[in-house]
Scaffold this active site. Structure first.
Site, short mmCIF file in Angstrom:
data_model
loop_
_atom_site.label_atom_id
_atom_site.label_comp_id
_atom_site.label_asym_id
_atom_site.label_seq_id
_atom_site.Cartn_x
_atom_site.Cartn_y
_atom_site.Cartn_z
N GLU A 82 0.81 -1.22 0.00
CA GLU A 82 0.00 0.00 0.00
C GLU A 82 0.85 1.28 0.00
OE1 GLU A 82 -4.50 -0.62 1.06
OE2 GLU A 82 -3.31 -0.91 2.86
N HIS A 101 -2.79 5.41 7.06
CA HIS A 101 -3.84 4.49 6.62
C HIS A 101 -3.92 3.35 7.65
CE1 HIS A 101 -6.21 1.66 4.43
NE2 HIS A 101 -5.23 0.79 4.39
N HIS A 103 -6.95 0.53 9.91
CA HIS A 103 -8.20 -0.24 9.79
C HIS A 103 -8.98 -0.22 11.10
CE1 HIS A 103 -5.63 -2.90 6.83
NE2 HIS A 103 -5.88 -1.71 6.31
N HIS A 168 -12.72 -1.84 4.62
CA HIS A 168 -11.27 -1.81 4.62
C HIS A 168 -10.71 -0.95 5.76
CE1 HIS A 168 -7.36 -0.88 2.10
NE2 HIS A 168 -7.10 -1.33 3.30
ZN LIG Z 1 -5.22 -1.24 4.23
#
Ligand SMILES: [Zn+2]
Length: 249
Positions: A82, A101, A103, A168
Site C-alpha cells: 500500500e 492508513h 483499519h 477496509h
Molecule cells: Zn489497508
C-alpha cells in the site's frame, strides 16, 4: 535524500502510539512522511522480519521512492504494497506531508452497513469540524497496491483530509506526522460515536446554527485558555503519546 534520524523516530513513534491505542485491527496499518520536496517517503517495512504497528522501531522504517522501491532500510524488509496509496497522495497534493492508513473497527463497520458519518457532536470532542465537512467513503475494498489504484484513490480523496474505505479502513492526511496522528484519533472517536449512536437509535445531528459555526474557518487565536490550531494539535499529540507510554519529544 538522507532521512533525519529524528524524523524516522517520529514515524516509528506515531506507529507505536496508534498500535498501542488499538486504532487499527491487529498489526496492520502505516504512517508515512514525505522527505522534504523529494519524491521519497518514510514508511514501515513489510516482510518476514516485520513487526506490528505497536512494536515499530526506528529500524523498521524504510525510505521508499515514488516508484514504491526501497531506497534505504533494513535488509529483511520491503516497501508495503500500500505504498501506492501513500505516494499518490503526495504526488497529487504537494501540501500533504504525512499520510496515515489504518483499519479501525468502527469505521469499517459503518461502511459495511452503509451508515453515514454524521455531525452528531460539537464541543464534546475533536472531529466535529471533520464531520460537518463530510467524510466520503471510497467504494473499493481491496488494498491500494498499484499505480492505477493509487491514482484513483488520490483523485477520490481530492483535497479532503479524511476518508473511509468500504470494508477496509480509513486514510487521513496532515501537515506533519503529529497532525495526521491527531486527526486519525479524532476520526476514530467520531466513527465510534456514530457507530454507538446508530445502535442506540436514530442519531440527530447538531443544530443547523452550530453546523454553520463549524463551517466558518477556525479562529487562529482564542481569547481564553483553550489552545486551538497548531498549539492545540501539539497538545493532543503529547496527550496521546503519554497515554501510550511514549515520549512526545
Ligand atoms: Zn489497508
Amino acid at each position: 535524500m538522507n532521512a533525519d534520524p529524528a524524523l524516522i523516530e517520529l514515524v516509528a513513534r506515531a506507529c507505536r502510539v496508534l498500535g498501542k491505542l488499538d486504532i487499527t485491527h491487529a498489526a496492520f496499518g502505516h504512517v508515512s512522511c514525505r522527505l522534504g520536496d523529494s519524491d521519497t517517503m518514510l514508511i514501515k517495512g513489510k516482510g518476514p522480519d516485520e513487526v506490528g504497528l505497536r512494536y515499530t522501531r526506528a529500524s523498521d522504517i524504510l525510505t521508499v521512492d515514488f516508484n514504491a522501491d526501497k531506497v534505504a532500510g533494513a535488509e529483511g524488509l520491503q516497501p508495503p504494497s500500500e505504498s501506492y496509496l501513500h505516494l499518490w497522495m503526495y504526488k497529487k497534493n504537494p501540501q500533504v506531508r504525512s499520510v496515515i492508513h489504518v483499519h479501525p473497527e468502527y469505521a469499517v463497520l459503518l461502511t459495511v452497513c452503509g451508515k453515514e458519518v454524521l455531525p452528531i457532536y460539537g464541543a464534546y470532542a475533536p472531529g466535529a469540524r471533520m464531520a460537518v465537512e463530510g467524510i466520503p467513503t471510497f467504494q473499493r475494498s481491496i488494498t491500494i497496491h498499484d499505480d492505477q489504484l493509487g491514482e484513483q484513490f488520490a483523485a477520490f480523496m481530492g483535497d479532503k483530509q479524511a476518508a473511509l474505505m468500504r470494508g477496509h479502513g480509513v486514510t487521513v492526511v496532515g501537515s506533519s506526522v503529529e497532525d495526521a496522528t491527531v486527526r486519525v484519533m479524532a476520526l476514530n472517536h467520531l466513527v465510534s460515536m456514530n457507530y454507538k449512536a446508530h445502535l442506540l437509535g436514530s442519531p440527530q445531528t447538531i443544530p443547523d446554527e452550530d453546523i454553520a459555526e463549524y463551517r466558518r474557518p477556525e479562529r487562529a487565536a482564542r481569547t481564553r485558555g483553550s489552545a486551538g490550531g497548531e498549539a492545540g494539535m501539539l497538545a493532543s499529540w503529547k496527550y496521546y503519546c503519554s497515554l501510550a507510554g511514549e515520549d512526545s519529544a
